[in-house]
Design a protein around this motif. Structure first.
Motif, PDB file in Angstrom:
ATOM      1  N   SER A  89       0.846  -1.191   0.000  1.00 36.35           N
ATOM      2  CA  SER A  89       0.000   0.000   0.000  1.00 36.35           C
ATOM      3  C   SER A  89       0.880   1.239   0.000  1.00 36.35           C
ATOM      4  CB  SER A  89      -0.925   0.025   1.220  1.00 36.35           C
ATOM      5  OG  SER A  89      -0.192   0.267   2.409  1.00 36.35           O
ATOM      6  N   SER A 107       0.311   3.922   1.664  1.00 37.22           N
ATOM      7  CA  SER A 107       0.431   4.424   3.036  1.00 37.22           C
ATOM      8  C   SER A 107       1.555   3.725   3.787  1.00 37.22           C
ATOM      9  CB  SER A 107      -0.892   4.257   3.785  1.00 37.22           C
ATOM     10  OG  SER A 107      -1.274   2.896   3.855  1.00 37.22           O
ATOM     11  N   ALA A 161       4.881   5.004   2.517  1.00 38.35           N
ATOM     12  CA  ALA A 161       5.165   6.308   3.120  1.00 38.35           C
ATOM     13  C   ALA A 161       5.615   6.145   4.570  1.00 38.35           C
ATOM     14  CB  ALA A 161       3.930   7.195   3.037  1.00 38.35           C
ATOM     15  N   HIS A 162       5.045   5.176   5.274  1.00 34.06           N
ATOM     16  CA  HIS A 162       5.431   4.914   6.661  1.00 34.06           C
ATOM     17  C   HIS A 162       6.912   4.541   6.751  1.00 34.06           C
ATOM     18  CE1 HIS A 162       5.056   3.651  10.818  1.00 34.06           C
ATOM     19  NE2 HIS A 162       5.472   2.437  10.519  1.00 34.06           N
ATOM     20  N   GLU A 172       9.019   7.659   5.994  1.00 37.41           N
ATOM     21  CA  GLU A 172       9.088   8.559   7.136  1.00 37.41           C
ATOM     22  C   GLU A 172      10.088   8.047   8.168  1.00 37.41           C
ATOM     23  OE1 GLU A 172       4.973   8.526   8.213  1.00 37.41           O
ATOM     24  OE2 GLU A 172       4.415   9.379   6.275  1.00 37.41           O
ATOM     25  N   VAL A 189       3.677   8.137  -3.208  1.00 32.64           N
ATOM     26  CA  VAL A 189       4.278   8.069  -1.876  1.00 32.64           C
ATOM     27  C   VAL A 189       4.564   9.477  -1.345  1.00 32.64           C
ATOM     28  CG1 VAL A 189       6.237   7.232  -0.527  1.00 32.64           C
ATOM     29  CG2 VAL A 189       5.241   5.780  -2.303  1.00 32.64           C
ATOM     30  N   GLN A 227       1.425  11.061  -0.107  1.00 37.26           N
ATOM     31  CA  GLN A 227       1.061  10.538   1.205  1.00 37.26           C
ATOM     32  C   GLN A 227       1.969  11.113   2.295  1.00 37.26           C
ATOM     33  OE1 GLN A 227      -1.666   8.203   1.656  1.00 37.26           O
ATOM     34  NE2 GLN A 227      -1.360   9.061   3.697  1.00 37.26           N
ATOM     35  N   ASP A 269       0.910  12.955   5.676  1.00 37.94           N
ATOM     36  CA  ASP A 269       1.252  12.401   6.991  1.00 37.94           C
ATOM     37  C   ASP A 269       2.175  13.303   7.797  1.00 37.94           C
ATOM     38  OD1 ASP A 269      -0.184  10.178   6.244  1.00 37.94           O
ATOM     39  OD2 ASP A 269       1.578   8.934   5.832  1.00 37.94           O
ATOM     40  N   GLN A 304      -5.129  10.075  -5.858  1.00 34.79           N
ATOM     41  CA  GLN A 304      -6.092   9.012  -5.602  1.00 34.79           C
ATOM     42  C   GLN A 304      -7.287   9.210  -6.535  1.00 34.79           C
ATOM     43  OE1 GLN A 304      -6.827   9.444  -1.380  1.00 34.79           O
ATOM     44  NE2 GLN A 304      -5.404   7.803  -0.885  1.00 34.79           N
ATOM     45  N   TRP A 354      -4.238   2.727  -5.263  1.00 33.04           N
ATOM     46  CA  TRP A 354      -4.161   4.185  -5.139  1.00 33.04           C
ATOM     47  C   TRP A 354      -5.022   4.842  -6.216  1.00 33.04           C
ATOM     48  CZ3 TRP A 354      -2.232   7.914  -1.960  1.00 33.04           C
ATOM     49  CH2 TRP A 354      -2.030   9.196  -2.488  1.00 33.04           C
ATOM     50  N   THR A 368      -8.880   4.096  -5.629  1.00 29.84           N
ATOM     51  CA  THR A 368      -9.486   4.694  -4.438  1.00 29.84           C
ATOM     52  C   THR A 368     -10.242   5.961  -4.829  1.00 29.84           C
ATOM     53  OG1 THR A 368      -7.703   3.840  -3.050  1.00 29.84           O
ATOM     54  CG2 THR A 368      -8.988   5.667  -2.163  1.00 29.84           C
TER      55      THR A 368
END
Length: 306
Positions: free
Chosen positions: A92, A94, A97-98, A101, A123, A126, A130, A146, A221, A224
Motif C-alpha cells: 500500500s 500508506s 510512506a510509513h 518517514e 508516496v 502521502q 502524513d 487518488q 491508489w 481509491t
C-alpha cells in the motif's frame, strides 16, 4: 520509533559518477534499507528521490541524477523489499510512506525536498499528508492523485507492451516510458543505456513478490475514490511534470493535481511520455533548480551529516 542510523559516508563530490556511488544502509523498524548519496555540498536541502513501480536504485537515469547532484546533495531512497533493501515489500502507498518517514527520521533529516516519480509520486503525496513538516518543496513526475484516471487500465497496458517488447525485442521500459514516434523511440533506446550500469553494489531486479505488492499498491491508489481534500491541504510549492502522452499515469492526471494543489506549477513536455524528465533532462533540471532555489536557507537545513 524503531530506527537506528549507521555512520553516514560522504559521496565523492569530486567525481559525480552515479554508477560508482556505493550503497549505504540504515535500520528502520528492524530492517535494513538501502540508499545512495551523491552531490556537491551546498546550502540547498537534500533532494530525496522516490522511485517508480518495480524500480531499484539502479533504474535511475545516471545522466539525470548527476545533473541534479551538480548543485545539491541527492539522496536515492529504496523502500522495503526492493533491490538491496530487506524486508517484505509494502502493498500500500500508506505503508510505503510509513517506511519512508522512518527512513528520514533515522537519518535525522528534518527538512527535505522530495522528487517522486510514478508510484514514488503517490508516496510523496502521502508523505505530504502524513508529515508535512518534513517536506519543503516537492516535485511530482508522471503520477496521479487518488482516483486517478486510467489506472484501472494499467495491468492491460503493461501486458500489451510486454508482448510488444518480446515480439520486437525492444526493452519494455523504452516502450512504456516513451512515445511511439521516431524521436520517442530513440529517446527510449538512449535511456535504457543509461540505467542498470552500476559497477559498485549492483542490485537485483524486483522480485515477483515486490512486483505484485507494488502493483497492488499503485492500482489501489488509482482506484481509491478521489480525495481532493488531501491535495488541497498541501501547503508546499509543488512542481508537476509529465509528458503529453503518458501511458502509465495518463497526462490528464497531472492537470488534476495542478487544479487541486494550491501552490502548484505545471510543466508538460512535447512528444514524450512517462519518462519525460529523462528525455528532456537538461530542461527538467533547469526547471527543477529554478523551482527549488531559495534564498536564506541555512547550511544545516535538510542536510545529512557527512
Amino acid at each position: 520509533m524503531d530506527t537506528k542510523s549507521e555512520v553516514l559516508k560522504p559521496a565523492d563530490s569530486d567525481a559525480l559518477n552515479y554508477n560508482t556511488t556505493p550503497n549505504q544502509y540504515v535500520t528502520v523498524h528492524g530492517i535494513k534499507l538501502a540508499y545512495r548519496m551523491i552531490g556537491n555540498r551546498s546550502d540547498a536541502p537534500t533532494l530525496v528521490l522516490f522511485q517508480h513501480f518495480t524500480g531499484t536504485m539502479d533504474d535511475w537515469d545516471q545522466d539525470l541524477v548527476e545533473k541534479l547532484a551538480a548543485t545539491r546533495p541527492v539522496l536515492i531512497f529504496e523502500n522495503a523489499g526492493i533491490g538491496a533493501s530487506q524486508g517484505e515489500p509494502p502493498d500500500s502507498v500508506s505503508l510505503m510512506a510509513h517506511y519512508a518517514e522512518g527512513f528520514l527520521d533515522a537519518l535525522q533529516l528534518s527538512k527535505i525536498d522530495a522528487l517522486g516519480f510514478s508510484l514514488g509520486g503517490a508516496v510523496v503525496q502521502q508523505l505530504l499528508a502524513d508529515r508535512p513538516e518534513l517536506v519543503r518543496k516537492a516535485i511530482l513526475v508522471g503520477t496521479g492523485p487518488q482516483g486517478a484516471e486510467g489506472f484501472d487500465k494499467l495491468p492491460s497496458v503493461i501486458a500489451d507492451k510486454s508482448k510488444e517488447s518480446a515480439e520486437k525485442n525492444v526493452p519494455l521500459k523504452a516502450l512504456l516510458f516513451f512515445t511511439d514516434t521516431r524521436e520517442g523511440r530513440q529517446a527510449g533506446l538512449d535511456f535504457v543505456k543509461r540505467i542498470n550500469n552500476h559497477t559498485i553494489d549492483p542490485e537485483p531486479i524486483a522480485t515477483p513478490a515486490a512486483v505484485q505488492a507494488q502493483a497492488k499498491a499503485y492500482v489501489t491508489w488509482g482506484l481509491t475514490p478521489a480525495n481532493y481534500r488531501l491535495l488541497e491541504a498541501i501547503k508546499q510549492p509543488v512542481l508537476i511534470v509529465n509528458g503529453n502522452n503518458d501511458l502509465i499515469a495518463p497526462t490528464i492526471n497531472s492537470y488534476v493535481l495542478y487544479q487541486h494543489i494550491p501552490k502548484a506549477y505545471l510543466s508538460l513536455y512535447p512528444d514524450s511520455g512517462h519518462g519525460s524528465f529523462f528525455q528532456y533532462s537538461t530542461l527538467f533540471v533547469s526547471q527543477a533548480n529554478a523551482f527549488l532555489a531559495k534564498e536564506g536557507v541555512s547550511q544545516d537545513d535538510g542536510q545529512v551529516t557527512r
